[in-house]
Design an enzyme around this catalytic site. Structure first.
Site, PDB file in Angstrom:
ATOM      1  N   GLU A   1      -4.835   3.552   6.626  1.00 42.62           N
ATOM      2  CA  GLU A   1      -4.532   3.404   5.194  1.00 42.62           C
ATOM      3  C   GLU A   1      -4.919   4.668   4.419  1.00 42.62           C
ATOM      4  OE1 GLU A   1      -5.238  -0.591   3.265  1.00 42.62           O
ATOM      5  OE2 GLU A   1      -6.387   0.650   1.894  1.00 42.62           O
TER       6      GLU A   1
ATOM      7  N   SER B   1     -10.568  -0.911   3.752  1.00 44.90           N
ATOM      8  CA  SER B   1      -9.802  -1.108   4.991  1.00 44.90           C
ATOM      9  C   SER B   1      -9.369   0.249   5.524  1.00 44.90           C
ATOM     10  CB  SER B   1      -8.537  -1.925   4.723  1.00 44.90           C
ATOM     11  OG  SER B   1      -8.852  -3.191   4.220  1.00 44.90           O
TER      12      SER B   1
ATOM     13  N   ARG C   1       0.811  -1.229   0.000  1.00 47.25           N
ATOM     14  CA  ARG C   1       0.000   0.000   0.000  1.00 47.25           C
ATOM     15  C   ARG C   1       0.844   1.279   0.000  1.00 47.25           C
ATOM     16  NH1 ARG C   1      -3.052  -3.682  -0.523  1.00 47.25           N
ATOM     17  NH2 ARG C   1      -5.115  -3.925   0.438  1.00 47.25           N
TER      18      ARG C   1
HETATM   19  N1  EPU Z   1     -10.900 -11.107  10.755  1.00 46.90           N
HETATM   20  C1  EPU Z   1     -11.604 -11.259  11.920  1.00 46.90           C
HETATM   21  N2  EPU Z   1     -12.569 -10.332  12.240  1.00 46.90           N
HETATM   22  C2  EPU Z   1     -12.838  -9.284  11.424  1.00 46.90           C
HETATM   23  C3  EPU Z   1     -12.110  -9.115  10.225  1.00 46.90           C
HETATM   24  C4  EPU Z   1     -11.150 -10.040   9.904  1.00 46.90           C
HETATM   25  O1  EPU Z   1     -11.383 -12.184  12.665  1.00 46.90           O
HETATM   26  O2  EPU Z   1     -13.713  -8.485  11.768  1.00 46.90           O
HETATM   27  C5  EPU Z   1      -9.905 -12.105  10.378  1.00 46.90           C
HETATM   28  C6  EPU Z   1     -10.407 -12.908   9.186  1.00 46.90           C
HETATM   29  O3  EPU Z   1     -11.166 -14.004   9.599  1.00 46.90           O
HETATM   30  C7  EPU Z   1      -9.139 -13.322   8.505  1.00 46.90           C
HETATM   31  C8  EPU Z   1      -8.190 -12.188   8.807  1.00 46.90           C
HETATM   32  O4  EPU Z   1      -8.720 -11.481   9.906  1.00 46.90           O
HETATM   33  O5  EPU Z   1      -8.643 -14.496   9.078  1.00 46.90           O
HETATM   34  C9  EPU Z   1      -7.952 -11.284   7.626  1.00 46.90           C
HETATM   35  O6  EPU Z   1      -9.142 -10.639   7.231  1.00 46.90           O
HETATM   36  P1  EPU Z   1      -9.591 -10.548   5.696  1.00 46.90           P
HETATM   37  O7  EPU Z   1      -9.427 -11.856   5.057  1.00 46.90           O
HETATM   38  O8  EPU Z   1     -10.910  -9.903   5.681  1.00 46.90           O
HETATM   39  O9  EPU Z   1      -8.525  -9.685   4.929  1.00 46.90           O
HETATM   40  P2  EPU Z   1      -7.794  -8.435   5.425  1.00 46.90           P
HETATM   41  O10 EPU Z   1      -6.395  -8.752   5.766  1.00 46.90           O
HETATM   42  O11 EPU Z   1      -8.600  -7.877   6.485  1.00 46.90           O
HETATM   43  C10 EPU Z   1      -6.849  -7.487   3.173  1.00 46.90           C
HETATM   44  C11 EPU Z   1      -6.805  -6.104   2.546  1.00 46.90           C
HETATM   45  C12 EPU Z   1      -8.071  -5.835   1.770  1.00 46.90           C
HETATM   46  C13 EPU Z   1      -8.227  -6.899   0.700  1.00 46.90           C
HETATM   47  C14 EPU Z   1      -8.263  -8.275   1.389  1.00 46.90           C
HETATM   48  C15 EPU Z   1      -8.255  -9.354   0.358  1.00 46.90           C
HETATM   49  C16 EPU Z   1      -5.430  -4.703   3.951  1.00 46.90           C
HETATM   50  C17 EPU Z   1      -5.409  -3.633   4.992  1.00 46.90           C
HETATM   51  N3  EPU Z   1      -6.645  -5.112   3.568  1.00 46.90           N
HETATM   52  O12 EPU Z   1      -7.866  -7.457   4.146  1.00 46.90           O
HETATM   53  O13 EPU Z   1      -7.900  -4.567   1.123  1.00 46.90           O
HETATM   54  O14 EPU Z   1      -9.411  -6.715  -0.048  1.00 46.90           O
HETATM   55  O15 EPU Z   1      -7.083  -8.448   2.192  1.00 46.90           O
HETATM   56  O16 EPU Z   1      -7.004  -9.452  -0.236  1.00 46.90           O
HETATM   57  O17 EPU Z   1      -4.387  -5.137   3.497  1.00 46.90           O
HETATM   58  C18 EPU Z   1      -8.298  -2.235   1.277  1.00 46.90           C
HETATM   59  O18 EPU Z   1      -7.075  -2.102   1.282  1.00 46.90           O
HETATM   60  O19 EPU Z   1      -9.068  -1.261   1.342  1.00 46.90           O
HETATM   61  C19 EPU Z   1      -8.852  -3.581   1.254  1.00 46.90           C
HETATM   62  C20 EPU Z   1     -10.150  -3.815   1.334  1.00 46.90           C
END
Ligand code: EPU
Length: 344
Positions: free
Chosen positions: A340, A244, A172
């Site tokens: 972010e 995010s 990012r």
């Molecule tokens: N989780 C929880 N509770 C929550 C949210 C997440 O326990 O309320 C756990 C999920 O179960 C999972 C882990 O945390 O095991 C990761 O969550 P998720 O898979 O939703 O992905 P993320 O790491 O939260 C990232 C990017 C997103 C992108 C997704 C898919 C960042 C900050 N965010 O989210 O990007 O769409 O992966 O690749 O890197 C963005 O940057 O705006 C964005 C949406």
């Protein structure tokens, strides 16, 4: 006869910015311009009415939070041409104007039968913003597809083209987020799209979606990504957000080991160099902030990483909630969360 110097584009005054950001919070720009060509952009930059005023380049407004009015000129580039500029056996090279809508660009490439961007489907924002902030999702970052980024230096009025290696891409982030290159205005982005379709499945949930089937077409991956995003992320047309709100923090593996002793369910992703990424969404969820509301500012109930505007929240209220979330995570886990979006 008209010549470039006399080109004057319509610049509006005291413009409400809520419709131009996905958070939809109230803020007013003293001046607001939407150049549709490079000539119109240079005309705005040369216009003596705005010389010396603070300047802000706005893309799709999907990664910005205004906590106050902007007493300067907001420029929203609208150059949006998509052009196949070259190809060889392996790749198509596509140049796209910075103002093009990212989601529409992905859909248009797929409609033409061009693979390569399917994992980045349905991300709000513009092509220029995508290159500045190195958007990434479901196992792909745009940096992996970028060949070069064409910019204008507004101080010297010179055009500069940065090859991908000069863009300093990271998670990012890019050179366009740091001095001095944060002053550059992105005009167009050239991408290389591989002709051979190879599904990217490194993201667990995407692999799960297909089970033991392997998609044979990029459009199937796009559909899966769109379904996953719709399930977890609010539609900006219905509920204001900036995706995010926090980056997933990067910490040492030693820190992870300590954290795991207390919290065996902690979600981590291994990185090279003795570092690991933590799932910020999980951390926020674990401190009980998911679904919390302070007035109209809220933590999204389906994904704790996303802050939302339930209606009339101000940018300052959302920022205060973000600080509260970060403080709770810091207190419990000793981990700093970094926002972010750009906060104005
Ligand atoms: N989780 C929880 N509770 C929550 C949210 C997440 O326990 O309320 C756990 C999920 O179960 C999972 C882990 O945390 O095991 C990761 O969550 P998720 O898979 O939703 O992905 P993320 O790491 O939260 C990232 C990017 C997103 C992108 C997704 C898919 C960042 C900050 N965010 O989210 O990007 O769409 O992966 O690749 O890197 C963005 O940057 O705006 C964005 C949406």
């Amino acid at each position: 006869m008209t010549h470039t110097n006399s080109l004057r584009i319509d610049v509006r005054e005291n413009v409400e910015l809520a419709p131009y950001t996905t958070f939809g919070v109230h803020a007013v720009a003293r001046f607001f311009a939407e150049p549709r060509t490079t000539e119109e952009l240079t005309a705005v930059l040369r216009d003596e009415r705005f010389l010396g005023l603070p300047r802000l380049i706005l893309g799709g407004g999907s990664n910005i939070l205004f906590t106050r009015d902007f007493d300067g000129i907001v420029i929203r580039p609208r150059m949006d041409e998509l052009e196949l500029i070259d190809e060889n056996d392996e790749y198509r090279f596509v140049r796209i104007g910075a103002g093009a809508d990212w989601t529409r660009t992905v859909a248009e490439t797929l409609d033409r039968g061009w693979n390569g961007l399917e994992n980045l489907s349905l991300i709000p924002g513009t092509v220029g913003g995508a290159a500045v902030q190195n958007i990434g999702a479901y196992g792909l970052e745009i940096a992996e597809r970028i060949v070069e980024v064409e910019c204008l230096n507004p101080e010297t009025m010179q055009f500069v083209t940065l090859g991908v290696d000069d863009c300093d891409y990271g998670y990012r982030t890019s050179t366009f987020k740091h001095e001095p290159n944060n002053a550059l205005i992105v005009l167009s982005v050239t991408l290389s799209l591989p002709k051979r379709f190879e599904p990217i499945f490194s993201y667990k949930e995407l692999a799960h979606y297909f089970g033991d089937q392997t998609p044979t077409q990029a459009s199937e991956v796009a559909q899966a990504v769109i379904a996953l995003r719709r399930k977890k992320l609010p539609d900006p047309a219905e509920l204001g957000s900036a995706g995010s709100f926090f980056k997933n923090p990067v910490v040492s593996r030693i820190k992870v080991r300590h954290l795991l002793e207390d919290e065996p369910r902690l979600v981590t992703y291994q990185l090279g160099g003795g570092r690991a990424k933590l799932a910020a969404g999980w951390l926020i969820d674990a401190v009980g902030m998911k679904g919390k509301r302070r007035g109209d500012a809220g933590v999204y109930e389906r994904q704790a990483l996303v802050l939302v505007n339930h209606g009339q929240a101000s940018g300052a209220e959302i920022k205060a909630l973000a600080d509260e979330v970060a403080a709770a995570v810091k207190r419990r886990f000793g981990v700093e969360l970094e926002p972010e979006p750009v906060i104005i």
